[in-house]
Write a protein that holds these residues in place. Structure first.
Motif, PDB file in Angstrom:
ATOM      1  N   PHE A 182       1.195  -1.216   0.209  1.00  0.00           N
ATOM      2  CA  PHE A 182       0.101  -0.012  -0.038  1.00  0.00           C
ATOM      3  C   PHE A 182       0.593   0.902   0.370  1.00  0.00           C
ATOM      4  N   ALA A 183       2.095   1.219   0.919  1.00  0.00           N
ATOM      5  CA  ALA A 183       2.987   2.406   0.890  1.00  0.00           C
ATOM      6  C   ALA A 183       3.554   2.567  -0.608  1.00  0.00           C
ATOM      7  N   ALA A 184       4.153   1.793  -1.424  1.00  0.00           N
ATOM      8  CA  ALA A 184       4.827   1.684  -2.208  1.00  0.00           C
ATOM      9  C   ALA A 184       4.147   1.952  -3.470  1.00  0.00           C
ATOM     10  N   ALA A 185       2.422   1.978  -3.339  1.00  0.00           N
ATOM     11  CA  ALA A 185       1.940   1.804  -5.291  1.00  0.00           C
ATOM     12  C   ALA A 185       0.659   2.938  -4.572  1.00  0.00           C
ATOM     13  N   GLY A 186       0.866   3.267  -2.894  1.00  0.00           N
ATOM     14  CA  GLY A 186       0.400   4.819  -3.245  1.00  0.00           C
ATOM     15  C   GLY A 186       1.427   5.577  -3.332  1.00  0.00           C
ATOM     16  N   TYR A 187       2.733   5.264  -2.577  1.00  0.00           N
ATOM     17  CA  TYR A 187       3.831   6.687  -3.535  1.00  0.00           C
ATOM     18  C   TYR A 187       3.666   6.874  -5.228  1.00  0.00           C
ATOM     19  N   LEU A 188       3.882   5.632  -5.777  1.00  0.00           N
ATOM     20  CA  LEU A 188       3.221   5.348  -6.744  1.00  0.00           C
ATOM     21  C   LEU A 188       2.398   6.293  -7.703  1.00  0.00           C
ATOM     22  N   LEU A 189       1.070   6.513  -7.243  1.00  0.00           N
ATOM     23  CA  LEU A 189      -0.041   6.888  -7.692  1.00  0.00           C
ATOM     24  C   LEU A 189      -0.414   8.493  -7.298  1.00  0.00           C
ATOM     25  N   ALA A 190       0.461   8.725  -6.047  1.00  0.00           N
ATOM     26  CA  ALA A 190       0.418  10.245  -5.700  1.00  0.00           C
ATOM     27  C   ALA A 190       1.566  11.031  -6.038  1.00  0.00           C
ATOM     28  N   ARG A 191       2.896   9.992  -6.373  1.00  0.00           N
ATOM     29  CA  ARG A 191       3.616  10.908  -6.106  1.00  0.00           C
ATOM     30  C   ARG A 191       4.538  10.980  -7.791  1.00  0.00           C
ATOM     31  N   THR A 192       3.930  10.106  -8.447  1.00  0.00           N
ATOM     32  CA  THR A 192       4.811   9.577 -10.123  1.00  0.00           C
ATOM     33  C   THR A 192       4.233  10.450 -10.841  1.00  0.00           C
ATOM     34  N   ARG A 193       4.866  10.371 -12.066  1.00  0.00           N
ATOM     35  CA  ARG A 193       4.252  11.218 -13.808  1.00  0.00           C
ATOM     36  C   ARG A 193       2.693  10.014 -13.685  1.00  0.00           C
ATOM     37  N   PHE A 194       3.862   8.483 -13.604  1.00  0.00           N
ATOM     38  CA  PHE A 194       2.350   7.542 -14.015  1.00  0.00           C
ATOM     39  C   PHE A 194       1.231   7.783 -13.524  1.00  0.00           C
ATOM     40  N   GLY A 195       1.445   8.094 -12.026  1.00  0.00           N
ATOM     41  CA  GLY A 195      -0.112   8.391 -11.068  1.00  0.00           C
ATOM     42  C   GLY A 195      -0.814   9.737 -11.370  1.00  0.00           C
ATOM     43  N   ARG A 196       0.030   9.938 -11.719  1.00  0.00           N
ATOM     44  CA  ARG A 196      -0.724  11.735 -12.846  1.00  0.00           C
ATOM     45  C   ARG A 196      -1.400  11.225 -13.726  1.00  0.00           C
ATOM     46  N   HIS A 197      -0.826  10.100 -14.656  1.00  0.00           N
ATOM     47  CA  HIS A 197      -1.364  10.259 -15.795  1.00  0.00           C
ATOM     48  C   HIS A 197      -2.824   9.232 -15.725  1.00  0.00           C
ATOM     49  N   VAL A 198      -2.068   8.464 -14.515  1.00  0.00           N
ATOM     50  CA  VAL A 198      -3.563   7.530 -14.145  1.00  0.00           C
ATOM     51  C   VAL A 198      -4.686   8.463 -14.218  1.00  0.00           C
ATOM     52  N   TYR A 199      -4.518   9.405 -12.920  1.00  0.00           N
ATOM     53  CA  TYR A 199      -5.916  10.137 -12.879  1.00  0.00           C
ATOM     54  C   TYR A 199      -6.299  11.515 -13.811  1.00  0.00           C
ATOM     55  N   ALA A 200      -5.285  11.453 -14.771  1.00  0.00           N
ATOM     56  CA  ALA A 200      -5.638  12.414 -15.894  1.00  0.00           C
ATOM     57  C   ALA A 200      -6.274  11.526 -17.238  1.00  0.00           C
ATOM     58  N   THR A 201      -6.113   9.938 -17.092  1.00  0.00           N
ATOM     59  CA  THR A 201      -6.819   9.216 -17.678  1.00  0.00           C
ATOM     60  C   THR A 201      -7.800   9.200 -17.497  1.00  0.00           C
ATOM     61  N   GLY A 202      -8.088   8.596 -16.469  1.00  0.00           N
ATOM     62  CA  GLY A 202      -9.829   8.970 -15.722  1.00  0.00           C
ATOM     63  C   GLY A 202     -10.853   9.988 -16.083  1.00  0.00           C
ATOM     64  N   ASP A 203     -10.060  10.547 -15.626  1.00  0.00           N
ATOM     65  CA  ASP A 203     -10.886  11.920 -15.633  1.00  0.00           C
ATOM     66  C   ASP A 203     -11.367  11.982 -16.872  1.00  0.00           C
ATOM     67  N   ASN A 204     -10.884  12.120 -17.912  1.00  0.00           N
ATOM     68  CA  ASN A 204     -10.865  12.640 -19.283  1.00  0.00           C
ATOM     69  C   ASN A 204      -9.396  11.850 -20.341  1.00  0.00           C
ATOM     70  N   THR A 205     -10.129  10.731 -20.942  1.00  0.00           N
ATOM     71  CA  THR A 205      -9.155  10.596 -22.056  1.00  0.00           C
ATOM     72  C   THR A 205      -9.315  10.722 -22.674  1.00  0.00           C
ATOM     73  N   GLU A 206      -9.808  11.421 -23.727  1.00  0.00           N
ATOM     74  CA  GLU A 206      -9.257  12.215 -24.531  1.00  0.00           C
ATOM     75  C   GLU A 206      -8.401  13.659 -24.661  1.00  0.00           C
ATOM     76  N   ALA A 207      -8.816  14.212 -23.488  1.00  0.00           N
ATOM     77  CA  ALA A 207      -8.043  15.472 -23.170  1.00  0.00           C
ATOM     78  C   ALA A 207      -6.299  14.608 -22.869  1.00  0.00           C
ATOM     79  N   ALA A 208      -6.475  13.322 -22.292  1.00  0.00           N
ATOM     80  CA  ALA A 208      -4.758  13.743 -21.531  1.00  0.00           C
ATOM     81  C   ALA A 208      -4.220  12.384 -22.607  1.00  0.00           C
ATOM     82  N   ARG A 209      -4.744  12.291 -23.380  1.00  0.00           N
ATOM     83  CA  ARG A 209      -4.800  11.555 -25.364  1.00  0.00           C
ATOM     84  C   ARG A 209      -3.685  13.196 -25.970  1.00  0.00           C
ATOM     85  N   LEU A 210      -4.419  13.805 -25.970  1.00  0.00           N
ATOM     86  CA  LEU A 210      -4.172  15.260 -26.769  1.00  0.00           C
ATOM     87  C   LEU A 210      -3.531  15.712 -26.002  1.00  0.00           C
TER      88      LEU A 210
END
Length: 349
Positions: A182-210
């Motif tokens: 949980f600690a490692a996955a939480g850091y990955l989700l909250a503090r890395t570029r991949f995590g930011r991309h996960v949130y952006a893609t989930g919020d609006n896939t097309e906008a994230a792609r553009l």
């Protein structure tokens, strides 16, 4: 007279407080259930019982970690329970024939491959994740039974059994693994570029792609994470039982999804935290434990858990409506009065 009007900063603070309350919904549920069970059973708060809660929760909680990534992307993975059973069988057979390292490697590889297949089905064939993972769930369940002919596979490797049966400073190893993941996955989700991309893609896939986010790769990686963590959960369950059951993960996918929803992750995507998921998993574990302590019928236990899930989804979908029904706080804001975007008072005759 003078009407006091809240400033943009005040409205922002109120909005942040409302968002925090939504995220902490599972914490209040856990505290409420804990208080009730502490009063109802003197055994509940003992060290051994709390460790039992953590141990019983660890498997579903690990599945819920991967499920959180997937659900934040507005997808769903119904195959994690079957993936747990399949990777457990593969691991046990490799342990028996080729030793510990080969067994663990085979289990992790099988979990990653399952996640990769799910991710490719969702992104490249444009299948709805519900249908794609429902199909892989059926395939994996059948393969597990075919490989074992429906029989459990015994595990006798002492070192592997330690994953599920040993303790570190009095804490069961599965609980330690759960917290580290949980600690490692939480850091990955909250503090890395991949995590930011996960949130952006989930919020609006097309906008994230553009915006330059490789949304297909993000989704594939999320499903791979889910598959690998299903394998890890399979290790723990197999080590605890010293047996790999081909049907061991049946129904656990629903418990994992329930933990994610109770923890405040939105099924619409773009919102959720792993801390909430951990608390959601503990809510379900505490409810199970408490009902066992109180000798509640196992048939009614499923009823109670179902009602808890319904309550969590209802609150998630209707929190704004419920808030609007509550009387407004006496903070000086006029009901139905004229609005003003500045921080100054508005004077009326």
């Amino acid at each position: 007279m003078t009407l006091s009007v809240t400033s943009p900063a005040s409205r922002s603070r109120l909005s942040s407080a409302a968002a925090a309350a939504r995220r902490l919904r599972a914490v209040w549920m856990l505290l409420l259930v804990g208080i009730v069970l502490t009063i109802a059973s003197p055994v509940f708060l003992t060290h051994n019982n709390l460790m039992n809660v953590g141990l019983a929760t660890s498997v579903a909680a690990l599945l819920a970690v991967g499920q959180t990534y997937v659900i934040i992307l507005a997808e769903i993975d119904l195959s994690v329970g079957a993936a747990l059973g399949f990777t457990a069988v593969v691991t046990a057979q490799m342990l028996r024939d080729h030793g510990l390292v080969a067994g663990v490697a085979a289990g992790v590889a099988a979990g990653a491959a399952i996640g990769l297949v799910n991710g490719l089905l969702v992104t490249k064939t444009r299948m709805p994740s519900f249908i794609a993972t429902l199909a892989t769930m059926s395939v994996l369940s059948g393969l597990s039974l075919q490989l074992t002919k429906g029989n459990p596979v015994a595990v006798t490797d002492y070192d592997f059994q330690g994953i599920g049966q040993n303790r570190i400073a009095g804490v069961p190893v599965p609980v330690v693994i759960m917290l580290v993941v949980f600690a490692a996955a939480g850091y990955l989700l909250a503090r890395t570029r991949f995590g930011r991309h996960v949130y952006a893609t989930g919020d609006n896939t097309e906008a994230a792609r553009l915006s330059g986010v490789r949304t297909d790769r993000v989704k594939i990686l999320a499903f791979v994470v889910s598959g690998v963590l299903a394998a890890l959960a399979g290790f723990i369950l197999t080590a605890r039982l010293s047996t790999a059951e081909p049907t061991a993960g049946t129904g656990l996918e629903l418990e994992a999804i329930a933990a994610v929803i109770i923890g405040g992750t939105s099924l619409a995507g773009g919102r959720g935290t792993l801390l909430g998921t951990l608390v959601g998993a503990l809510v379900l574990g505490v409810i199970d434990n408490g009902m066992n302590l109180l000798d509640v019928s196992p048939f009614l236990q499923n009823v109670v858990k179902g009602l808890v899930i319904l309550l969590a989804v209802f609150l998630d979908r209707n929190i704004d409506v419920l808030r609007s029904l509550l009387p407004k706080r006496a903070d000086g804001t006029a009901r139905g009065g004229p609005s003003h975007r500045g921080g100054a008072a508005v004077k009326t005759p």
